[in-house]
Every structure is written in structure tokens, then in C-alpha cells.
Design an enzyme around this catalytic site. Structure first.
Site: not given
Length: 342
Positions: A159, A195
Site C-alpha cells: 500500500h 493479497d
């Protein structure tokens, strides 16, 4: 397969705002412990520590001002008179607000972050550097001729963008691995993000590059974090046009549907003739994950590894998410064992 790991992450365990509640972060030291126990119990892996981090690799991926902020932000927070355990943003530059870099550390926390699930503690910078060093070392091992290596990173990284942190991520470990492979002479690197959450930071870093291509299988951003990136029409820009692929899936997706998306992702990477692979290995797709909403059982994870292994590419696995700590290690090792069986 070689596993690269370290205990330097352990003092880092910060606070997050989770659906209105201030809690200890889901990204806990117990996550790494679970993986380490499973790796050791399997007896199938070589284990080593990281080499010293080449800071030029991190500097090529993240802006200098952002790195300076991460390094000094907590000390500046304390110097500003705050005695809270963690430095956390409480204001962000939203629509129709200026995007100028402010000078106050309180404002910079909002400028450089995108979510209140991610704060900065006394040991965050050291843990983030160590995590990047694990990814660098694993990529170097593969660049030196080994078929695969696994970086047991914590904190995770996918992220983290060029100048933003969030989602428990500060430095982008998968991007570090890809950059190391490129510097070692790999012509084109593919990043496969499995993910539950979209790797918005990885997409941000490579969106306009042709030499590193990105494909992510993840929850629909219309309903799931990080919400504002990860749609299928985001396909790259500039030199990277057509080099970005997002495969969002609805909440409740089961193993069959998810594995179909995996086959599509691997085929797409093959069409782009990638020469090596970085796998952002999140196993928060597991049906028991406390903050995710897919329904993959434990039996799906060896199959995931087998299908990635069947692509026949030198591969660097980098740990991302997975918050069902009691099963995290088992599921991670299952992916690695499935890969090694091919």
C-alpha cells in the site's frame, strides 16, 4: 527455497483507528511469529538474515521528502510536545483543498498518509527499513541464480506509494524486490499481487513504467479498502500503458472463482513476456481472516503455489497481509511448498 527473515520488526506495533475504535494494529508481531513457526516446523527451507539495505534502491522508488518524513516524523511529533504513543494523522488534503507540503508535523502526517489505519511509532522507521532489506536480499538471491526466495516482511509494503503510507505499509517491499531484479539485468519484471486488498502503492510506483508490470487480484474497491484505486479500467499510463491489470472480485468470492482469476493473471503476465516474478503474498483471502471477505480454505493455498510455479519464472515472494494469525503461517508455507513442488 531460502527464507529471509529478521526480528528487527518486533518493537514496531502501532495503533490504528478501526471502524471508530482505537486499537492495536492488526499488523502484529504475532503474524511474523506464525510464519516463522510454520517455516521451522516444515524443515523444508533454508533460513538467513538480511544483507544491509542499499538505500539507493528505496530512494529510486520513494520521494526524498517522504523518506525524510518517515525517518524524522516521530521525533518531530514528540518535539512538538505530543506525548501520545503514536503519531497519527487527523486531517487529509481532500478534494478542492491545496496539495502544498505543509511544515507542521501534524499536517505532514495527513499529507503523507491516506488512511487512519496506519500510525508511526518510535520503532516504525527501523522496522520499515529492515522489511525492505529482507525484500532486497530475497531478490538478490534470485538474481544470483536461485529459483525462488521468500522475504518474510513485516511491516508489509504494497500500500506504500511513492510518497504515501497507509494500510500498515511504509516502504514498498515488492517494489524494492522488482527494482533489485531490474538492476541485476532482468529485462522485464512482473509483480503479481494476490493479497485481498489492492496493491495501490505498487500500482502508483510502476504505473508509467514498461519494465515492471503489475497485476493484482483483489476485493472490489467499490466496497473494500483501499477504495480509491484498483478498478479494472486502470491499465497504465505513458510508457506503462497496457502494463497494469486489475482483477477485482466481489466479497464472498470462493476458491474456484479466485483461481480462475489467478490463471487469467498468469496468462496475462506470460503475454507480456516477463522474465522474473515478484509475488506480493497476502493470504488474507483466507475464509477465517478477521478483516477480509473471501472464502478460500486452507486447501487452496498449495494450489496457488503450484499454479504460480507452473509459470516457470524465477520468483521472489514477499509477505503482505494475512491477519488470522493461527493459520497465517500454515497458509504461507502451503503456497511456498506448492510452488516448490513444480
Amino acid at each position: 527455497m531460502i527464507v529471509v527473515r529478521s526480528d528487527a520488526h518486533r518493537p514496531h506495533h502501532v495503533l490504528e483507528l478501526d471502524h471508530g475504535n482505537l486499537i492495536r494494529s492488526w499488523d502484529s508481531p504475532a503474524r511474523a511469529d506464525s510464519v516463522d513457526r510454520a517455516v521451522d516446523a516444515s524443515g523444508a527451507f533454508e533460513v538467513c538474515g538480511p544483507d544491509p539495505l542499499d538505500r539507493s534502491v528505496v530512494g529510486a522508488l520513494h520521494s526524498p521528502d517522504y523518506l525524510e518524513f518517515l525517518e524524522t516524523g516521530f521525533a518531530r511529533w514528540r518535539d512538538a510536545g505530543h506525548d501520545a504513543e503514536c503519531a497519527m494523522a487527523f486531517g487529509w488534503p481532500a478534494r478542492r483543498m491545496g496539495q502544498r507540503l505543509p511544515t507542521a508535523v501534524e499536517a505532514q502526517l495527513g499529507y503523507y498518509s491516506f488512511a487512519a489505519d496506519c500510525s508511526i511509532g518510535e520503532h516504525t522507521w527501523e522496522a520499515a527499513l529492515d522489511s525492505a532489506a529482507l525484500a532486497q536480499t530475497a531478490a538478490s538471491i534470485v538474481a544470483d541464480g536461485r529459483r525462488a526466495a521468500f522475504a518474510r516482511c513485516r511491516p508489509p509494503g504494497h500500500h506504500a506509494g511513492r510518497d504515501i503510507f497507509g494500510g500498515y505499509c511504509y516502504l514498498n517491499n515488492a517494489a524494492v524486490a522488482a527494482e533489485v531484479l531490474r538492476r541485476a539485468g532482468v529485462g522485464r519484471v512482473g509483480i503479481l499481487d494476490v493479497d485481498y486488498h489492492h496493491g495501490n502503492g505498487t500500482q502508483d510506483i510502476f504505473y508509467e513504467r514498461d519494465d515492471v508490470v503489475f497485476c493484482s487480484i483483489h476485493a472490489d474497491p467499490a466496497t473494500d479498502f483501499p477504495y480509491f484505486l484498483g478498478y479494472s479500467d486502470e491499465q497504465g499510463g505513458g510508457a506503462g500503458e497496457g502494463r497494469n491489470r486489475n482483477l477485482p472480485l466481489p466479497a464472498g468470492t470462493d476458491a474456484g472463482r479466485w483461481l480462475t482469476a489467478l490463471d487469467e493473471a498468469i496468462a496475462w503476465l506470460g503475454l507480456l513476456r516477463v522474465e522474473a516474478l515478484v509475488v506480493s503474498l497476502g493470504v488474507d483471502t483466507f475464509e477465517g481472516d478477521p478483516i477480509s471477505h473471501f472464502t478460500l480454505g486452507c486447501d487452496a493455498y498449495p494450489v496457488i503455489g503450484e499454479r504460480i510455479g507452473a509459470a516457470g519464472l524465477p520468483s521472489v515472494f514477499v509477505l503482505e497481509g494475512g491477519y488470522a494469525s493461527e493459520k497465517l503461517g500454515e497458509n504461507v508455507v502451503s503456497v511456498l511448498a506448492g510452488f516448490s513442488s513444480t
